[in-house]
Design a protein around this motif. Structure first.
Motif, PDB file in Angstrom:
ATOM      1  N   MET A  44      -5.372  10.570  -5.854  1.00  0.00           N
ATOM      2  CA  MET A  44      -4.144  10.012  -6.443  1.00  0.00           C
ATOM      3  C   MET A  44      -4.484   9.112  -7.632  1.00  0.00           C
ATOM      4  N   ASP A  45      -5.558   8.349  -7.499  1.00  0.00           N
ATOM      5  CA  ASP A  45      -5.995   7.486  -8.613  1.00  0.00           C
ATOM      6  C   ASP A  45      -6.431   8.331  -9.806  1.00  0.00           C
ATOM      7  N   VAL A  75       1.535   7.761  -0.085  1.00  0.00           N
ATOM      8  CA  VAL A  75       0.493   7.090  -0.888  1.00  0.00           C
ATOM      9  C   VAL A  75       0.759   7.340  -2.374  1.00  0.00           C
ATOM     10  N   ALA A  76       1.085   8.597  -2.720  1.00  0.00           N
ATOM     11  CA  ALA A  76       1.340   8.957  -4.123  1.00  0.00           C
ATOM     12  C   ALA A  76       2.528   8.171  -4.677  1.00  0.00           C
ATOM     13  N   GLY A  80       2.788   5.138  -7.858  1.00  0.00           N
ATOM     14  CA  GLY A  80       3.606   5.327  -9.051  1.00  0.00           C
ATOM     15  C   GLY A  80       3.725   6.765  -9.511  1.00  0.00           C
ATOM     16  N   LEU A  81       3.359   7.714  -8.628  1.00  0.00           N
ATOM     17  CA  LEU A  81       3.508   9.128  -8.980  1.00  0.00           C
ATOM     18  C   LEU A  81       4.894   9.629  -8.560  1.00  0.00           C
ATOM     19  N   VAL A  82       5.289  10.731  -9.161  1.00  0.00           N
ATOM     20  CA  VAL A  82       6.489  11.462  -8.732  1.00  0.00           C
ATOM     21  C   VAL A  82       6.000  12.605  -7.849  1.00  0.00           C
ATOM     22  N   ALA A 113      10.950  13.229  -5.613  1.00  0.00           N
ATOM     23  CA  ALA A 113      11.112  11.853  -5.122  1.00  0.00           C
ATOM     24  C   ALA A 113      10.291  10.881  -5.954  1.00  0.00           C
ATOM     25  N   THR A 114      10.778   9.644  -6.031  1.00  0.00           N
ATOM     26  CA  THR A 114      10.063   8.549  -6.675  1.00  0.00           C
ATOM     27  C   THR A 114       9.998   7.390  -5.684  1.00  0.00           C
TER      28      THR A 114
END
Length: 434
Positions: A44-45, A75-76, A80-82, A113-114
């Motif tokens: 994810m990072d 976690v995503a 700050g991921l979509v 989702a956000t």
């Protein structure tokens, strides 16, 4: 552990009783898999830093694949991921010619989702965030908003389908500025892949293309670029129930889907994709079967082959395939204790002795499969707690003795065997039997 909200408690209990994964409160019951989670957090990072990642989450039916994928989804969102998640089905797959791939994209777009809208349906708010930022920048620079949008999306024209994607965002702004809700709605429908004909899209938005079966992956790349422009860190795409590709009776259809997976895999491994990640969940058959699974496609087999040094207890979690290890008895005990805490709260009346007796009973009934596929065990335990809660006079020891628990066979592919015998013309050697 953070305080459990009543809504989370109800969601968890209802989902576990039905043998499905709750959308809320996963942190209250998560146990084990620490190294796998740590590895996925690094992914994810990497996505947030402009890289890409792809993982195949492989495990038996009921082993916790969907739970694990949902955990990574949360976690995503925190990073700050979509996220766009969808389940494959007979009418939803990665590559098709009859609308099934567009159907999968539409399903994922509806589930977009956000962090502020974790339950899905966030596409409109992502577009709104983009145009609002553009409007703010336009005021600061004393320029027309449409010009700022044009500048921000200029590089989209270098991507496949990017010109029309940018045009649809500009039309959304037009509707936003003039108060034309119908135009805004049409733009969102196009972005969700809900237009079925180019004629309708041209009439509503003036664009010549739509999201169709052939362009699903290209639109996922466009979406990842767009959410970054809207201020998010990247896009995570989750595809569960990949075993539905294994079940396709036509070798041509299966290979077309596997070619699409190979294209995604190559893009990610070669660094061609940016701010984009994929999670694909499937069973060992889907991966390793050399006649119908991913291993039936030579190029995929060579890329997904296991590390030959990772044997005798040694693991390698750096490759694209992550096999979900069995829960240890200690993990399972903690899991049951967590479920007890969720259902009974601070006033838990069921002692640890009962948990140990329950585990022994399950182990005697279904052996080591009870560690590999804990879904049936969890469902039985939730049912046990529900009966104890509603019948205060009943002793837990009496209930455990009467408990009947079966091994979780999941979907055991019997329907595939039946199909193979009855449709010999759609696959080479489909009716061959040793």
């Amino acid at each position: 552990m953070s305080k459990l909200k009543p809504r989370e408690r109800d969601t968890i209990v209802q989902a576990l009783r039905a043998g499905v994964v709750p959308k809320l409160g996963l942190r209250h019951i998560q146990v084990g898999r620490a190294r796998e989670i740590e590895e996925l957090v690094k992914d994810m990072d990497r996505i947030a830093d402009g890289g890409s990642a792809i993982r195949f989450i492989i495990g038996e039916y009921g082993s916790g694949k969907t739970f694990f994928m949902n955990l990574i989804r949360l976690v995503a969102l925190e990073k700050g991921l979509v996220v766009m998640f969808g389940d494959l089905a007979p009418d939803r797959r990665i590559h098709a010619t009859g609308g099934q791939a567009r159907g999968l994209y539409a399903e994922m777009a509806r589930n977009l989702a956000t962090r502020t809208k974790p339950d899905g349906g966030a596409l409109a708010s992502v577009v709104e965030r983009f145009v609002s930022q553009a409007q703010h920048d336009a005021e600061a620079q004393d320029q027309p908003t449409v010009e700022i949008i044009r500048q921000r999306l200029a590089h989209f024209e270098e991507l496949t389908g990017g010109f029309d994607f940018a045009q649809v965002i500009r039309r959304y702004w037009e509707g936003h500025e003039t108060g034309d809700e119908e135009l805004k709605s049409a733009a969102i429908r196009w972005l969700r892949g809900e237009f079925t004909t180019r004629t309708d899209a041209r009439k509503a938005l003036g664009v010549r293309t739509i999201v169709d079966d052939a362009s699903v992956y290209d639109h996922l790349k466009l979406m990842s670029a767009f959410v970054c422009e809207a201020g998010y860190k990247g896009l995570l795409v989750g595809l569960d129930e990949m075993v539905n590709l294994y079940k396709l009776t036509s070798s041509q259809a299966r290979n077309a889907n596997y070619e699409q997976i190979l294209r995604i895999l190559n893009d990610v491994l070669q660094g061609s994709a940016e701010n984009l990640g994929f999670l694909m969940g499937g069973t060992p058959e889907f991966l390793m079967n050399t006649r119908r699974g991913l291993y039936s496609y030579d190029a995929l087999q060579s890329r997904l082959a296991e590390n030959s040094f990772a044997r005798d207890g040694l693991v390698d979690l750096s490759g694209p395939v992550i096999r979900l290890a069995s829960l240890t008895p200690e993990d399972l005990f903690v899991l049951l204790a967590n479920i007890r805490a969720v259902m009974q709260g601070d006033s838990a009346t069921l002692p640890d002795d009962a948990l140990e007796a329950f585990m022994v009973h399950c182990s005697d009934r279904i052996g080591e499969a009870y560690f590999r596929t804990p879904r049936n065990t969890v469902t039985a335990f939730v049912n046990l707690l529900a009966v104890l809660e509603q019948n205060p006079g009943v002793a837990w020891s009496d209930l455990i003795e009467k408990l009947d628990i079966a091994q979780d066979g999941g979907d055991d592919m019997s329907d595939v065997d039946e199909i193979v015998g009855t449709v010999p013309h759609t696959d080479e050697l489909a009716s061959f039997r040793l």
